[in-house]
Design a protein around this motif. Structure first.
Motif, PDB file in Angstrom:
ATOM      1  N   ALA A   1       0.964  -1.367  -0.025  1.00 56.66           N
ATOM      2  CA  ALA A   1       0.195   0.390  -0.041  1.00 56.66           C
ATOM      3  C   ALA A   1       0.460   1.303   0.059  1.00 56.66           C
ATOM      4  N   GLY A   2       0.679   2.100  -0.842  1.00 53.87           N
ATOM      5  CA  GLY A   2       1.916   3.373  -1.197  1.00 53.87           C
ATOM      6  C   GLY A   2       3.127   2.886  -1.525  1.00 53.87           C
ATOM      7  N   LYS A   3       2.797   2.327  -1.592  1.00 55.26           N
ATOM      8  CA  LYS A   3       4.914   1.955  -2.387  1.00 55.26           C
ATOM      9  C   LYS A   3       4.896   1.960  -3.432  1.00 55.26           C
ATOM     10  N   LYS A   4       5.978   2.638  -4.122  1.00 55.00           N
ATOM     11  CA  LYS A   4       6.808   2.647  -5.445  1.00 55.00           C
ATOM     12  C   LYS A   4       7.446   1.929  -6.512  1.00 55.00           C
ATOM     13  N   LEU A   5       6.486   0.630  -6.696  1.00 51.53           N
ATOM     14  CA  LEU A   5       7.219  -0.281  -7.551  1.00 51.53           C
ATOM     15  C   LEU A   5       6.953  -0.713  -8.783  1.00 51.53           C
ATOM     16  N   THR A   6       7.420  -1.682  -9.447  1.00 53.60           N
ATOM     17  CA  THR A   6       6.969  -2.512 -10.879  1.00 53.60           C
ATOM     18  C   THR A   6       7.449  -3.668 -11.016  1.00 53.60           C
ATOM     19  N   SER A   7       6.465  -4.654 -11.473  1.00 61.43           N
ATOM     20  CA  SER A   7       7.211  -5.770 -12.217  1.00 61.43           C
ATOM     21  C   SER A   7       6.458  -6.137 -13.768  1.00 61.43           C
ATOM     22  N   PHE A   8       6.698  -7.181 -13.976  1.00 58.66           N
ATOM     23  CA  PHE A   8       5.785  -7.851 -15.333  1.00 58.66           C
ATOM     24  C   PHE A   8       4.629  -6.380 -15.756  1.00 58.66           C
ATOM     25  N   SER A   9       4.559  -5.740 -16.822  1.00 60.51           N
ATOM     26  CA  SER A   9       3.497  -5.356 -16.808  1.00 60.51           C
ATOM     27  C   SER A   9       2.228  -5.903 -17.685  1.00 60.51           C
ATOM     28  N   ASN A  10       1.085  -5.259 -18.379  1.00 58.05           N
ATOM     29  CA  ASN A  10       0.144  -5.913 -18.656  1.00 58.05           C
ATOM     30  C   ASN A  10       0.165  -5.472 -20.497  1.00 58.05           C
ATOM     31  N   ASP A  11       1.521  -4.858 -20.574  1.00 57.26           N
ATOM     32  CA  ASP A  11       1.335  -4.313 -22.263  1.00 57.26           C
ATOM     33  C   ASP A  11       3.075  -5.502 -22.333  1.00 57.26           C
ATOM     34  N   GLU A  12       3.597  -5.852 -21.186  1.00 58.93           N
ATOM     35  CA  GLU A  12       4.494  -6.721 -21.926  1.00 58.93           C
ATOM     36  C   GLU A  12       3.152  -8.430 -21.629  1.00 58.93           C
ATOM     37  N   GLU A  13       2.577  -8.278 -21.236  1.00 54.77           N
ATOM     38  CA  GLU A  13       2.178 -10.295 -21.357  1.00 54.77           C
ATOM     39  C   GLU A  13       1.339  -9.612 -22.266  1.00 54.77           C
ATOM     40  N   ALA A  14       1.098  -9.161 -22.695  1.00 55.13           N
ATOM     41  CA  ALA A  14      -0.022  -9.033 -24.140  1.00 55.13           C
ATOM     42  C   ALA A  14       0.652  -9.281 -25.200  1.00 55.13           C
TER      43      ALA A  14
ATOM     44  N   PHE B   1      -3.278 -14.307 -13.542  1.00 59.23           N
ATOM     45  CA  PHE B   1      -3.883 -12.935 -13.436  1.00 59.23           C
ATOM     46  C   PHE B   1      -2.704 -11.693 -14.013  1.00 59.23           C
ATOM     47  N   LEU B   2      -2.709 -10.754 -13.738  1.00 59.10           N
ATOM     48  CA  LEU B   2      -2.067  -9.779 -14.679  1.00 59.10           C
ATOM     49  C   LEU B   2      -1.279  -8.934 -13.645  1.00 59.10           C
ATOM     50  N   PRO B   3      -0.368  -9.616 -12.814  1.00 58.35           N
ATOM     51  CA  PRO B   3       0.892  -8.632 -12.091  1.00 58.35           C
ATOM     52  C   PRO B   3       0.575  -7.484 -11.548  1.00 58.35           C
ATOM     53  N   GLU B   4       0.042  -5.938 -12.880  1.00 53.17           N
ATOM     54  CA  GLU B   4       0.383  -4.742 -12.417  1.00 53.17           C
ATOM     55  C   GLU B   4      -0.715  -4.959 -11.949  1.00 53.17           C
ATOM     56  N   ASP B   5      -2.035  -5.316 -12.746  1.00 55.84           N
ATOM     57  CA  ASP B   5      -3.634  -5.441 -11.706  1.00 55.84           C
ATOM     58  C   ASP B   5      -3.984  -5.692 -10.542  1.00 55.84           C
ATOM     59  N   GLU B   6      -3.030  -6.589  -9.697  1.00 52.31           N
ATOM     60  CA  GLU B   6      -3.117  -6.987  -8.779  1.00 52.31           C
ATOM     61  C   GLU B   6      -2.381  -6.367  -8.072  1.00 52.31           C
ATOM     62  N   LEU B   7      -1.226  -6.098  -8.740  1.00 49.46           N
ATOM     63  CA  LEU B   7      -0.286  -5.009  -7.342  1.00 49.46           C
ATOM     64  C   LEU B   7      -0.840  -3.569  -7.110  1.00 49.46           C
ATOM     65  N   LYS B   8      -1.453  -3.012  -8.483  1.00 49.91           N
ATOM     66  CA  LYS B   8      -2.837  -1.610  -8.178  1.00 49.91           C
ATOM     67  C   LYS B   8      -3.950  -1.977  -6.849  1.00 49.91           C
ATOM     68  N   LYS B   9      -4.514  -3.316  -7.309  1.00 47.64           N
ATOM     69  CA  LYS B   9      -5.451  -3.300  -6.671  1.00 47.64           C
ATOM     70  C   LYS B   9      -4.564  -3.569  -4.669  1.00 47.64           C
ATOM     71  N   ALA B  10      -3.927  -4.058  -4.626  1.00 47.41           N
ATOM     72  CA  ALA B  10      -3.019  -3.926  -2.998  1.00 47.41           C
ATOM     73  C   ALA B  10      -2.481  -2.588  -3.030  1.00 47.41           C
ATOM     74  N   GLY B  11      -2.792  -1.204  -3.828  1.00 48.44           N
ATOM     75  CA  GLY B  11      -2.840  -0.070  -3.242  1.00 48.44           C
ATOM     76  C   GLY B  11      -1.344   0.347  -3.295  1.00 48.44           C
ATOM     77  N   ALA B  12      -0.302  -0.470  -4.471  1.00 49.23           N
ATOM     78  CA  ALA B  12       0.930  -0.013  -4.878  1.00 49.23           C
ATOM     79  C   ALA B  12       0.572   1.351  -6.407  1.00 49.23           C
ATOM     80  N   ASN B  13       1.900   1.716  -5.885  1.00 52.17           N
ATOM     81  CA  ASN B  13       2.294   3.044  -6.885  1.00 52.17           C
ATOM     82  C   ASN B  13       2.453   1.668  -7.651  1.00 52.17           C
TER      83      ASN B  13
END
Length: 228
Positions: free
Chosen positions: A154-167, A177-189
């Motif tokens: 929550a509130g952490k700046k981070l990155t992971s494999f993106s939706n664009d890359e998975e596409a 699942f899509l890591p970008e989506d799940e991390l955003k749902k968990a409050g990540a920046n």
């Protein structure tokens, strides 16, 4: 003595389609080399311990460079690190100043809800150590909690494999699942760069990389943090 713990998946196959998966080799080898070159001891751990499978696609074509081949052809690397990884119960978190969650699609199935691995990472960061992750490996942060029980992401700046890359991989409908989506749902920046280009995001003692080509840069960021 400074030590680093590399975490890799035990999952050899997608659970919904007949497609092999596992660790993406470059994510381990490129990080490993940076840490090793700085004379830091390394152990490998996996959710169940023992054998770490490799995604067969990571061993083909342009996916392998000289660093990957050097590690892959090294008997000690294959027979010790990959074949006999530690289990979480064999790990004493206080022995490590760095934990690194390597990616590969297999990690989607055994990282995000793994409380044993999360506890190790939580203890390392509580001791002013570094939590680092790359690509799909960043999903391990979903299981982590703060001291007051809130999501670590929550509130952490981070990155992971993106939706664009998975596409671009053509796997959007096959992955768990899509890591970008799940991390955003968990409050990540969530901060993403161009597909398959190195991208590292640093937020205090949290260091994350976007894709396999970011593993070296994650290792370099870890070393820079340790030396400051």
């Amino acid at each position: 003595m400074t030590k680093a713990l590399i975490v890799a998946t035990n999952v050899p196959k997608f659970n919904n389609v007949n497609r092999a998966t596992g660790l993406w080799l470059r994510e381990a080898t490129h990080f490993h080399k940076v840490i090793q070159d700085n004379e830091i001891d390394i152990d490998y751990v996996s959710p169940t311990g023992g054998y770490i499978p490799l995604d067969p696609l990571c061993l083909s074509g342009d996916s392998m460079d000289n660093i990957d081949w050097d590690f892959y052809l090294d008997n000690h690397f294959r027979n010790h690190y990959l074949a006999t990884s530690l289990s979480p119960k064999e790990v004493t978190a206080e022995d490590y100043q760095v934990i690194y969650f390597a990616g590969g699609h297999g990690a989607m199935w055994d990282f995000p809800e793994n409380k044993n691995l999360a506890k190790i990472a939580q203890q390392i960061i509580a001791n002013n150590g570094i939590v680092s992750a790359n690509c799909v490996g960043t999903t391990a942060l979903l299981a982590m909690r703060t001291k007051d029980g809130k999501r670590f992401t929550a509130g952490k700046k981070l990155t992971s494999f993106s939706n664009d890359e998975e596409a671009l991989n053509g796997l959007t409908s096959e992955v768990k699942f899509l890591p970008e989506d799940e991390l955003k749902k968990a409050g990540a920046n969530f901060i993403k760069g161009d597909p398959f280009k190195p991208n590292v995001v640093i937020d205090g003692n949290l260091i994350t990389g976007q894709n396999p080509n970011s593993a070296t840069a994650v290792g370099e960021a870890v070393i820079k943090d340790l030396l400051k």
